[in-house]
Design an enzyme around this catalytic site. Structure first.
Site, PDB file in Angstrom:
ATOM      1  N   ARG A   1     109.421  64.925  -9.061  1.00 38.50           N
ATOM      2  CA  ARG A   1     108.413  63.874  -8.936  1.00 38.50           C
ATOM      3  C   ARG A   1     108.850  62.660  -9.750  1.00 38.50           C
ATOM      4  O   ARG A   1     109.472  62.804 -10.813  1.00 38.50           O
ATOM      5  CB  ARG A   1     107.066  64.366  -9.457  1.00 38.50           C
ATOM      6  CG  ARG A   1     106.301  65.212  -8.461  1.00 38.50           C
ATOM      7  CD  ARG A   1     105.747  64.358  -7.335  1.00 38.50           C
ATOM      8  NE  ARG A   1     104.855  65.089  -6.466  1.00 38.50           N
ATOM      9  CZ  ARG A   1     105.171  65.526  -5.236  1.00 38.50           C
ATOM     10  NH1 ARG A   1     106.369  65.319  -4.734  1.00 38.50           N
ATOM     11  NH2 ARG A   1     104.276  66.153  -4.500  1.00 38.50           N
TER      12      ARG A   1
ATOM     13  N   HIS B   1     111.684  59.025  -0.791  1.00 39.17           N
ATOM     14  CA  HIS B   1     110.844  60.234  -0.807  1.00 39.17           C
ATOM     15  C   HIS B   1     110.812  60.909   0.572  1.00 39.17           C
ATOM     16  O   HIS B   1     109.736  61.114   1.155  1.00 39.17           O
ATOM     17  CB  HIS B   1     109.413  59.899  -1.281  1.00 39.17           C
ATOM     18  CG  HIS B   1     108.663  61.099  -1.796  1.00 39.17           C
ATOM     19  ND1 HIS B   1     107.792  61.048  -2.848  1.00 39.17           N
ATOM     20  CD2 HIS B   1     108.652  62.395  -1.399  1.00 39.17           C
ATOM     21  CE1 HIS B   1     107.275  62.256  -3.068  1.00 39.17           C
ATOM     22  NE2 HIS B   1     107.795  63.088  -2.192  1.00 39.17           N
TER      23      HIS B   1
HETATM   24  C1  GLV Z   1     106.286  66.061  -1.064  1.00 40.86           C
HETATM   25  O1  GLV Z   1     106.780  65.499  -1.976  1.00 40.86           O
HETATM   26  C2  GLV Z   1     105.462  67.248  -1.158  1.00 40.86           C
HETATM   27  O2  GLV Z   1     104.816  67.487  -2.207  1.00 40.86           O
HETATM   28  O3  GLV Z   1     105.441  67.994  -0.177  1.00 40.86           O
END
Ligand code: GLV
Length: 307
Positions: free
Chosen positions: A222, A270
């Site tokens: 994260r 991401h």
């Molecule tokens: C993406 O980052 C998720 O948490 O699936």
């Protein structure tokens, strides 16, 4: 008793079909205003809707993502279960991305992209896989899937987890005492940790200094775990050789951020792993069936741990 799908309609249509087939007795809605709040028993959502307390008979909040840090767990009623997304599609995508990133770092891909732009034809030294030590921070379901995929390349594999774990063919370290020795023998560090109070800012100057000179980072945890300035400093000083970054804080990064144009950093928006509706629907249906049978859902979050 009603299931509320609180996410995008495109994925919702895939879920609706699977629910109609597998759980025909459980009404499925995407528009919650169609139902009395007392009827809502389950919700699938990315983050907790502000008015969650209206749903007095809610039993399970399913996260559409693998991570649950975006839920303010302290605001969820304590009798409601929070369940992470544990599904094969996420694991497969994470295996692909981490393999891509590890091989890109192992074979100097970014340097060759930079050389190509300058019309430079020059080979760079390359290590044998047996000399490239991979270390994974985290030993959850995604980390284990990644380990399975990396094994055939012949990289020495190690992993670090908060509590003691054993995985075949992997040198396992744990706890705060295990972190420094783990880092000291890691050439490519992969962060697959959940975001918690303990992991916030973990990828910072002290951690980078504990890695051997020339080590590299793959960050798929994260954003808030990574100290951007510390990473740039470590790469610019030459202590780290490069990084592949998929998560940042904030997302997206502002246009002037150094990651965009850094010659040793590969940045992606991401996308490492995204919940796949077909396999995710099967996982959620399976968990509802488990719940109905009095079993614990797979991926149930321990609120005291935060994942
Ligand atoms: C993406 O980052 C998720 O948490 O699936």
């Amino acid at each position: 008793m009603v299931f509320w799908f609180n996410s995008d309609r495109e994925r919702g249509r895939v879920f609706a079909e699977a629910f109609a087939r597998e759980l025909p007795d459980l009404p499925f809605v995407m528009d919650v205003s169609e139902r009395h709040p007392d009827e809502i028993r389950y919700v699938l959502t990315w983050t907790a809707p502000a008015d969650l307390h209206r749903f007095r008979n809610l039993e399970i909040v399913f996260s559409i993502g693998a991570g649950v840090d975006q839920f303010k767990t302290e605001t969820l009623p304590s009798n409601v279960m929070l369940v992470r997304m544990v599904e094969d599609g996420i694991a497969r995508m994470m295996q692909e991305y981490v393999t891509l990133a590890v091989l890109a770092l192992h074979r100097n891909l970014k340097a060759y992209i930079v050389q190509q732009a300058a019309a430079t034809w020059r080979s760079l030294p390359v290590r044998q896989a047996a000399q490239q030590r991979i270390g994974i921070l985290g030993l959850g379901m995604l980390a284990q899937a990644v380990i399975d995929r990396l094994k055939p390349f012949g990289f020495p594999l190690a992993a670090w987890s908060r509590s003691e774990r054993r995985v075949d063919g992997v040198d396992c370290y744990h706890g705060s005492d295990g972190l420094t020795p783990f880092l000291a023998q890691t050439d490519i560090l992969i962060c697959l940790l959940p975001l918690t109070r303990e992991t916030q800012g973990l990828l910072g100057g002290a951690l980078f200094a504990a890695l051997p000179a020339g080590a590299a980072l793959v960050h798929v945890g994260r954003g808030a775990q990574l100290d951007h300035d510390a990473l740039i400093a470590a790469v610019d000083e030459g202590h780290l050789s490069g990084a592949v970054i998929d998560v940042t804080e904030p997302e997206p990064l502002p246009p002037e951020h150094a990651f965009w144009r850094h010659p040793k950093i590969i940045l992606t928006p991401h996308i490492a792993s995204v919940t796949q509706p077909e396999t995710a629907a099967t996982a959620v249906i399976d968990n509802i069936q488990r719940h109905r049978a009095g079993l614990k859902p797979i991926g149930l979050v321990d609120r005291s741990r935060g994942y």
